[in-house]
Scaffold this motif. Structure first.
Motif, short mmCIF file in Angstrom:
data_model
loop_
_atom_site.label_atom_id
_atom_site.label_comp_id
_atom_site.label_asym_id
_atom_site.label_seq_id
_atom_site.Cartn_x
_atom_site.Cartn_y
_atom_site.Cartn_z
N ASN A 370 0.82 -1.22 0.00
CA ASN A 370 0.00 0.00 0.00
C ASN A 370 0.86 1.26 0.00
O ASN A 370 0.58 2.24 0.72
N ASN A 395 2.12 -3.68 -3.75
CA ASN A 395 1.04 -2.86 -4.32
C ASN A 395 1.17 -1.44 -3.82
O ASN A 395 2.05 -1.12 -2.98
N ASP A 396 0.30 -0.57 -4.33
CA ASP A 396 0.25 0.80 -3.84
C ASP A 396 -1.16 1.11 -3.34
O ASP A 396 -2.08 0.28 -3.45
N ALA A 397 -1.33 2.29 -2.81
CA ALA A 397 -2.61 2.65 -2.19
C ALA A 397 -3.72 2.85 -3.20
O ALA A 397 -4.90 2.91 -2.83
N ASP A 398 -3.36 2.98 -4.48
CA ASP A 398 -4.36 3.28 -5.52
C ASP A 398 -4.60 2.12 -6.48
O ASP A 398 -5.20 2.31 -7.54
N SER A 399 -4.11 0.94 -6.17
CA SER A 399 -4.31 -0.27 -6.98
C SER A 399 -3.77 -0.14 -8.39
O SER A 399 -4.31 -0.72 -9.33
N THR A 462 3.88 -3.13 -9.58
CA THR A 462 3.21 -3.86 -8.51
C THR A 462 2.85 -5.28 -8.93
O THR A 462 2.84 -5.61 -10.13
#
Length: 538
Positions: A370, A395-399, A462
């Motif tokens: 995230n 992954n990141d916070a914005d998918s 990601t």
């Protein structure tokens, strides 16, 4: 009764082989909502996950009075007696005059190769090959003259976008009874094509000048191919390619001859080349391309983790190299490729993996799981100036599938292109019945610097990418942003697109199209990347 045959010929699984071994593949072919009886095949999946359908799945369609029909292919996996799961569908609308040809369509799980064949009284005009006398140019386009028959129009196209957009097959084509049957060709690539020829994507905007030593990783030649031809039986030996310089002293070399519906070319001298395809002396199709030395841009990869299996990306160093090799299949259309950094120096406690250019890097969990999209610190680590820096994270916070965090903008806010045919066949393309091509202007990212360190160009990738081809497409797309390219059709809104709305989904910089749809870079984008400081530095 006029008939069109729809024939499914080949299946390509885009799923890992282990996930479908032992399953039965079940196809449902639907024409305008009417289903052909399901075909179930017990399949032993080969290593390349590609197999020919034998017998083919086939359906004849009565097209009397129709202007179009809709083809839909549904595929299910059946395991045992009770387990059944859908792996999706593809759909295409076929419009009059129902061009004969071979198609390849895919979703994220599978692809299918299929063809259309026209049959039946009222559609099947005699093919005039054995009656051809000569061809001539006219104000309306090329005319095919025949012995003992009125002149008939001849049309040949070399569409620069592959796969060819479904609504442009070819653009505004007018069908004339008695003019002969047509042959249509629109082929993208599947992941089972990769790795393969480094220049497997055909009809590129750039043919690079490649040294003999570089051919081992950059390929021998680029392919330029006819995508539409009517009548379909034009004699290959009478299709002759030539070239003329449009800018500079540009020149290519034909490899293996200059006749037939496709040719292979090598870059020789820098500039812009116009290819001309003639049939018995008559001009039938033009194509434009740029010639320039291959640009090799070094890169390094940080395989980031937070010290536990759940915070460690699944991609291995070997798989990461495969992802970058796939990305290079797309990027070489622009005359550039990524190559792993051979410098072994490290910072930020990075640890070499034994694979050149790939390092392991332990970070706090919030930078791997995230992670913040615009301020992620993972892409700062173990970087070198003007060496493109990748960070693999969970992954990141914005998918996002990936995100470009650092780059220096190009030296201009826009780039222009003019000539015939227009870049990507943007209307008017200059190809009859279109009007003369106009100057097209593409907006770039502003020259403002978005770099947290001098010379830093970086992105993260990601684990939201499902397949190797997804990873490769994401890398190529985000690297395009790092070179100054905006989205071509921005599906997310916000006005950040390049202000060109064509092709609808097939350009690799589309905002959300999958890699199975979006595989193309065009002349405008090829001109634009040369304005990037990263491009000019190397």
């Amino acid at each position: 009764m006029p008939l069109v045959d729809v024939v499914l010929t080949e299946f390509n699984s885009l799923l890992p082989a282990a996930s479908i071994v032992g399953d039965t593949i079940c196809y449902t072919l639907t024409i305008d909502g009417e289903a052909v009886p399901q075909v179930e095949l017990d399949i032993v999946v080969p290593d390349n996950r590609r197999f020919v359908l034998s017998p083919p799945v086939q359906r004849s369609v009565d097209v009397a009075g129709r202007s179009s029909f809709r083809v839909r292919v549904q595929v299910d996996l059946v395991h045992g007696l009770t387990s059944r799961r859908s792996i999706g569908w593809i759909e295409r609308v076929i419009q009059w005059p129902f061009f004969e040809g071979e198609y390849r369509d895919a979703n994220s799980n599978w692809g299918v190769t299929w063809l259309i064949d026209r049959l039946g009284e009222g559609i099947r005009e005699d093919d005039p090959t054995d009656r051809l006398a000569f061809a001539r140019d006219s104000a309306e386009g090329t005319i095919l003259n025949t012995v003992g028959a009125p002149p008939a129009p001849m049309r040949v196209e070399i569409h620069p976008v592959l796969p060819v957009p479904a609504l442009q097959q070819p653009p505004e084509q007018v069908y004339t009874p008695g003019s002969g049957r047509a042959r249509y060709w629109s082929m993208g690539v599947y992941d089972s094509d990769l790795p393969g020829d480094p220049r497997i994507i055909q009809n590129p905007p750039v043919v690079p000048i490649v040294s003999a030593a570089q051919r081992s990783f950059a390929g021998d030649a680029s392919t330029i191919r006819v995508t539409y031809m009517r009548p379909r039986t034009l004699l290959p030996a009478d299709l002759v390619w030539s070239q003329r310089s449009l800018a500079g002293n540009a020149r290519v070399e034909f490899v293996g001859g200059n006749t037939g519906p496709h040719v292979r070319v090598r870059g020789v001298a820098t500039g812009e080349v116009g290819l001309e395809l003639r049939y018995r002396g008559a001009m039938v199709a033009p194509y434009r391309l740029l010639v320039r030395p291959l640009k090799v841009i070094p890169c390094r990869v940080q395989l980031c983790h937070a010290g536990t299996p759940s915070t460690t990306p699944a991609s291995t160093p070997t798989e990461i190299l495969a992802h970058i090799n796939i990305a290079n299949r797309f990027l070489i259309q622009l005359g550039l490729i990524l190559q792993m950094d051979q410098d072994t120096s490290v910072t930020d406690n990075a640890v070499p993996t034994g694979t050149p250019g790939v390092f392991r890097l332990q970070l706090p969990a919030p930078e791997v799981v995230n992670a913040p999209s615009t301020t992620a610190s993972c892409t700062l680590k173990n970087s070198r100036p003007f060496v493109f820096n990748f960070a693999y994270i969970i992954n990141d916070a914005d998918s996002n599938l990936g995100y470009t965090t650092d780059w220096e903008g190009p030296s201009a806010t826009q780039v222009e292109d003019s000539g015939t045919p227009s870049s990507s066949f943007i209307a008017p393309s200059g190809i009859p019945p279109h009007e003369a091509a106009r100057t097209n202007i593409m907006r770039l990212f502003t020259p403002a610097t978005q770099q947290r360190r001098p010379g830093l160009f970086a992105m993260y990738v990601t684990q939201n990418n499902a397949t190797a081809m997804d990873f490769g497409g994401t890398i190529a797309h985000e690297f395009g942003h790092a070179l100054g390219l905006r989205h071509r059709v921005n599906a997310h809104g916000g006005g950040s697109d390049d202000r060109l709305m064509y092709p609808p989904r097939e350009n690799l910089m589309h905002g959300n199209a999958t890699t199975y749809e979006a595989q193309d870079f065009d002349l405008l984008q090829a001109r634009a990347v040369a304005l990037s400081p990263l491009f000019s530095h190397h």
